[in-house]
Scaffold this active site. Structure first.
Site, PDB file in Angstrom:
ATOM      1  N   GLN A   1       0.841  -1.190   0.000  1.00  0.00           N
ATOM      2  CA  GLN A   1       0.000   0.000   0.000  1.00  0.00           C
ATOM      3  C   GLN A   1       0.880   1.245   0.000  1.00  0.00           C
ATOM      4  O   GLN A   1       1.624   1.473   0.944  1.00  0.00           O
ATOM      5  CB  GLN A   1      -0.871  -0.058   1.253  1.00  0.00           C
ATOM      6  CG  GLN A   1      -1.824   1.062   1.444  1.00  0.00           C
ATOM      7  CD  GLN A   1      -2.714   0.784   2.649  1.00  0.00           C
ATOM      8  OE1 GLN A   1      -3.385  -0.237   2.716  1.00  0.00           O
ATOM      9  NE2 GLN A   1      -2.699   1.677   3.617  1.00  0.00           N
TER      10      GLN A   1
ATOM     11  N   SER B   1       1.823   7.205   2.151  1.00  0.00           N
ATOM     12  CA  SER B   1       2.558   8.341   2.711  1.00  0.00           C
ATOM     13  C   SER B   1       3.642   8.835   1.769  1.00  0.00           C
ATOM     14  O   SER B   1       4.215   8.055   1.006  1.00  0.00           O
ATOM     15  CB  SER B   1       3.229   7.941   4.021  1.00  0.00           C
ATOM     16  OG  SER B   1       2.266   7.664   4.990  1.00  0.00           O
TER      17      SER B   1
ATOM     18  N   SER C   1       5.285  -0.497   3.905  1.00  0.00           N
ATOM     19  CA  SER C   1       5.593  -1.812   4.497  1.00  0.00           C
ATOM     20  C   SER C   1       5.723  -2.834   3.391  1.00  0.00           C
ATOM     21  O   SER C   1       4.842  -2.946   2.536  1.00  0.00           O
ATOM     22  CB  SER C   1       4.454  -2.289   5.397  1.00  0.00           C
ATOM     23  OG  SER C   1       4.245  -1.400   6.427  1.00  0.00           O
TER      24      SER C   1
ATOM     25  N   GLU D   1      -8.923  -1.212   6.646  1.00  0.00           N
ATOM     26  CA  GLU D   1      -7.807  -1.213   7.588  1.00  0.00           C
ATOM     27  C   GLU D   1      -8.329  -1.188   9.018  1.00  0.00           C
ATOM     28  O   GLU D   1      -7.879  -1.954   9.877  1.00  0.00           O
ATOM     29  CB  GLU D   1      -6.905  -0.006   7.327  1.00  0.00           C
ATOM     30  CG  GLU D   1      -5.690   0.036   8.252  1.00  0.00           C
ATOM     31  CD  GLU D   1      -4.708   1.126   7.852  1.00  0.00           C
ATOM     32  OE1 GLU D   1      -4.644   1.468   6.658  1.00  0.00           O
ATOM     33  OE2 GLU D   1      -4.019   1.640   8.750  1.00  0.00           O
TER      34      GLU D   1
ATOM     35  N   GLU E   1      -2.660  11.668  17.577  1.00  0.00           N
ATOM     36  CA  GLU E   1      -3.339  12.973  17.536  1.00  0.00           C
ATOM     37  C   GLU E   1      -4.372  13.029  16.409  1.00  0.00           C
ATOM     38  O   GLU E   1      -5.453  13.591  16.580  1.00  0.00           O
ATOM     39  CB  GLU E   1      -2.317  14.101  17.389  1.00  0.00           C
ATOM     40  CG  GLU E   1      -1.509  14.364  18.657  1.00  0.00           C
ATOM     41  CD  GLU E   1      -0.620  13.188  19.055  1.00  0.00           C
ATOM     42  OE1 GLU E   1      -0.078  12.506  18.152  1.00  0.00           O
ATOM     43  OE2 GLU E   1      -0.482  12.933  20.265  1.00  0.00           O
TER      44      GLU E   1
END
Lengths: 361, 402
Positions: free
Chosen positions: B142, B145, B177, B260, B384
């Site tokens: 995937q 980022s 990953s 996910e 956060e």
């Protein structure tokens, strides 16, 4: 009002029960009414009567004894609705502490009295009551005192553990009996009373087997933990709802304070703890009565609910700012309840040991 | 299978048990000591990682061929076409056997990318990829980022430009990953510089061995190298590799996010008390089981573990259409604090043996867990971001000015 019958209740029935209790609470015991009564140290006979008529006082009393025959799932449903407005008026002590003790002891007569409206309580913090044999082997003469008894000043029946030559024995004492006096204590939680019970030769009736108080008390601890946990989750959820609502309205620096990340994250932390505790309470509510994980999981649910309620009540005041620190604001009523609830069934250390010993550690 | 009456669950479990008995040792019968590794995002060389990957992939193939690898999937994709309860029952049963260690990219491929393909791909794409994906023959990573788009996915800048009938990809992804183990990757690209993030992004499936793709390992603070940076230098992809509509990349990303969350909840709901059990054993070995500080910490850890698991099970029960919503952020938050608590307790129990390896089994290994926890707090949406999601999407608090 019709009496609740909870035998073999479905999920749908339970939702209906919760809805009916919510209507009753909003009508007779909203927070401002609870506050007025608390400030005047007045007992609301009408509210108790309504709970009796609806079958809530006898929620866990078997149907054969005139009760509603409820299970833990119904106990959670009712305690949740009462917790939302801090209404109690004797429910916790009568339905969740005294009833399981009497049911485990097979005290059908006393259970019938509860279903008919008698208020009862259980002394949980020990004390030094000694029981002296009388001519009647089901009756003991009692000496000593026991403190911090929930609802002691309003209860019709007080269950306590007496030390006898046959070991710790559960005893039921009629609150009007000669030689018994109650001194109401000033309490942190204004909405639930506690008292010192003094016994000076009062007579009490043996409940269950002489020497069998430990087993009976453990029933009160488990069922009490389930009800208290449900109530604490309701407190946490209500406090969170109020904080979120206020944060959306209160404007500072030209913006609602709820748009500031610091305030949001405070509320998100409240939500995390509340939802974890809620999942624990729902899990426990789904366990059958005799499940061997019940005592452990009830203790876990209680611990989790304490954490959620104390955290939410503390942070809820913080979100409200100065107004939340005033006597007039309701925040402190929830704060007081949350902190006081954490002491009802013993200290943090005692609960930790309950959890670990159930795990064999 | 998949046609005809649904078989009996008890009969299915009996068949599964007999297959497992033939193919894997039971946990209880294990003769050698289990590994003392308790790592998250752990160490180990790339070679060791590939061995674990191949072992797990082989296990998935055997399961698939025996009818237990895709229990709730349709027969067309190699599945058994059974209700989800059958899949849960199999997972529960399998946990009683010693099976290959989990490898993140295979979990991602099987639990996140393949249901995403099933949801958003064309029929032609589904028949091209899904049978291989379900058998583990084909593994998808995937690619989300980027160096300039961590928490802010909408800011991603890797571009896909039209080039004749196809597209050219240019830019960089990071924290991928298992990019080095995967055959293909699901990638979110920017196809429109001007449009808002809802229309600017487009998803593709890109072969990881395509010319112009360069994969470089990232050495993490655990000393592990499970993550990569992936460079795309004018990588050509055909339009048949586009996933969803042009400009539909945000919606593909949100679909992936839903799967996910669900995969994480299934994992967390089913996870047992392994860390707690290990710490109890460690407390006994260190002769600290009666120490009140340790007892308090053990009870606290057990409480975190159980409530997190009950909350995950509850979230799955209440999921609409089988997918979890933003409320599942509480699971990730509670999991990272649970790991932190486990690490803290191990450190307290071990004292100096936590910080220096004295060679004893089950001691220094805990330091690897501790070094992984900061990554758990970051990955899959930082703590956060999760809190802001809860505040805005569950509690309905006013949006921040962004």
């Amino acid at each position: 009002m019709t009496q609740t019958s909870t035998a073999r209740m479905t999920e749908e029935d339970r939702t209906a029960l919760a809805g009916a209790v919510r209507t009753l609470v909003d009508d007779l015991a909203p927070v401002d009414r609870v506050r007025t009564l608390a400030e005047s140290e007045t007992v609301d006979a009408r509210w108790w009567r309504a709970m009796v008529d609806m079958g809530l006082a006898g929620l866990l009393v078997p149907e054969a004894q005139g009760g509603s025959g409820g299970t833990h799932a119904e106990l959670v449903a009712v305690a949740t609705e009462l917790g939302r407005t801090l209404a109690d008026g004797g429910f916790l002590a009568t339905a969740a502490l005294a009833t399981p003790v009497l049911a485990a002891a097979g005290e059908n007569g006393l259970l019938q009295q509860i279903a008919q409206g008698a208020r009862a309580t259980v002394a949980l913090h020990g004390g030094t009551i000694s029981g002296v044999a009388t001519g009647d082997d089901r009756m003991l003469e009692l000496h000593g005192d026991v403190d911090f008894v929930l609802d002691a000043d309003v209860a019709d029946m007080i269950l306590l553990e007496a030390r006898t030559d046959r070991g710790g024995t559960m005893v039921a004492v009629d609150a009007r009996t000669a030689g018994l006096s109650v001194q109401r204590r000033t309490t942190l939680d204004l909405t639930r009373s506690q008292g010192l019970v003094r016994l000076d030769g009062a007579r009490g009736r043996v409940v269950g087997r002489p020497g069998g108080s430990a087993t009976l008390l453990s029933r009160a601890l488990t069922t009490g933990a389930i009800a208290l946990a449900a109530e604490q989750v309701a407190v946490a959820r209500e406090v969170l709802r109020r904080a979120v609502e206020y944060a959306g309205q209160r404007v500072q620096f030209g913006r609602p304070i709820g748009s500031f990340q610091a305030v949001k994250h405070l509320c998100a932390d409240m939500l995390v703890r509340t939802e974890l505790a809620r999942a624990a309470v729902e899990h426990v509510a789904s366990l059958p009565d005799g499940d061997d994980r019940l005592a452990l999981d009830a203790a876990l649910a209680l611990r989790s609910a304490h954490q959620a309620a104390v955290h939410a009540a503390t942070q809820g005041i913080h979100v409200h700012g100065g107004i939340g620190f005033t006597w007039e604001h309701d925040s402190h009523l929830f704060f007081r309840r949350a902190h006081a609830d954490a002491t009802v069934l013993g200290t943090h250390a005692a609960q930790t040991e309950r959890i670990l010993s159930a795990l064999g550690l | 299978m998949g046609v005809g009456p649904v078989p009996d669950l008890a009969e299915f479990v009996r068949r599964a048990r007999s297959w497992l008995d033939e193919n894997a040792p039971r946990v209880a019968d294990r003769t050698e000591l289990p590994s003392d590794r308790v790592a998250v995002f752990g160490g180990g060389s790339r070679e060791q990682e590939r061995e674990r990957f191949e072992a797990l992939r082989e296990w998935q193939r055997r399961k698939q061929d025996a009818g237990f690898g895709s229990v709730s999937w349709p027969a067309a994709y190699g599945g058994s076409g059974l209700p989800i309860e059958f899949e849960d029952a199999y997972s529960e049963l399998e946990s009683q056997y010693v099976t290959p260690e989990p490898v993140e990219v295979l979990m991602i491929s099987l639990s996140i990318e393949s249901p995403t393909i099933r949801t958003v791909a064309t029929d032609e794409q589904k028949s091209r990829w899904l049978p291989g994906l379900r058998r583990g023959d084909l593994v998808f990573c995937q690619l989300f980022s980027e160096p300039g788009a961590g928490s802010d996915l909408g800011a991603l800048s890797l571009s896909a430009c039209r080039d004749g009938d196809g597209w050219v990809l240019r830019g960089q992804k990071v924290w991928t990953s298992g990019a080095h183990l995967a055959d293909h990757g699901v990638i979110i690209t920017r196809t429109d510089r001007a449009a808002s993030r809802r229309q600017a992004l487009t998803a593709f499936v890109v072969p990881m061995d395509a010319p112009g793709v360069t994969i470089r390992p990232i050495r993490q603070m655990t000393d592990g190298t499970g993550f990569n940076e992936v460079f795309f230098d004018d990588v050509k992809v055909g339009d048949d590799l586009r996933l969803g509509d042009v400009g539909g990349g945000w919606s593909v990303a949100m679909t992936i996010l839903g799967f996910e969350r669900t995969a994480v909840a299934r994992d967390l709901g089913a996870a047992g008390t392994d860390l707690f059990d290990r710490l109890v054993a460690l407390a006994r070995r260190c002769d600290r089981i009666d120490d009140p500080t340790i007892r308090t910490a053990l009870a606290d850890l057990y409480l975190r573990n159980r409530t997190r698991s009950w909350a995950a099970q509850r979230a799955l029960r209440q999921a609409t259409g089988g997918l979890l919503g933003p409320e599942s952020s509480i699971l990730k938050l509670s999991f990272s604090s649970e790991l932190q608590a486990a690490g803290d307790l191990a450190a307290e129990l071990l004292g100096p043996a936590f910080a220096a390896d004295n060679g004893q089994w089950g001691t220094f290994a805990w330091s690897e867990l501790m070094c992984g926890v900061p990554g758990v707090r970051l990955g899959g949406g930082t703590d956060e971001i999760q809190k802001t999601t809860l505040a805005e999407h569950v509690l309905g608090m006013p949006k921040e000015s962004r």
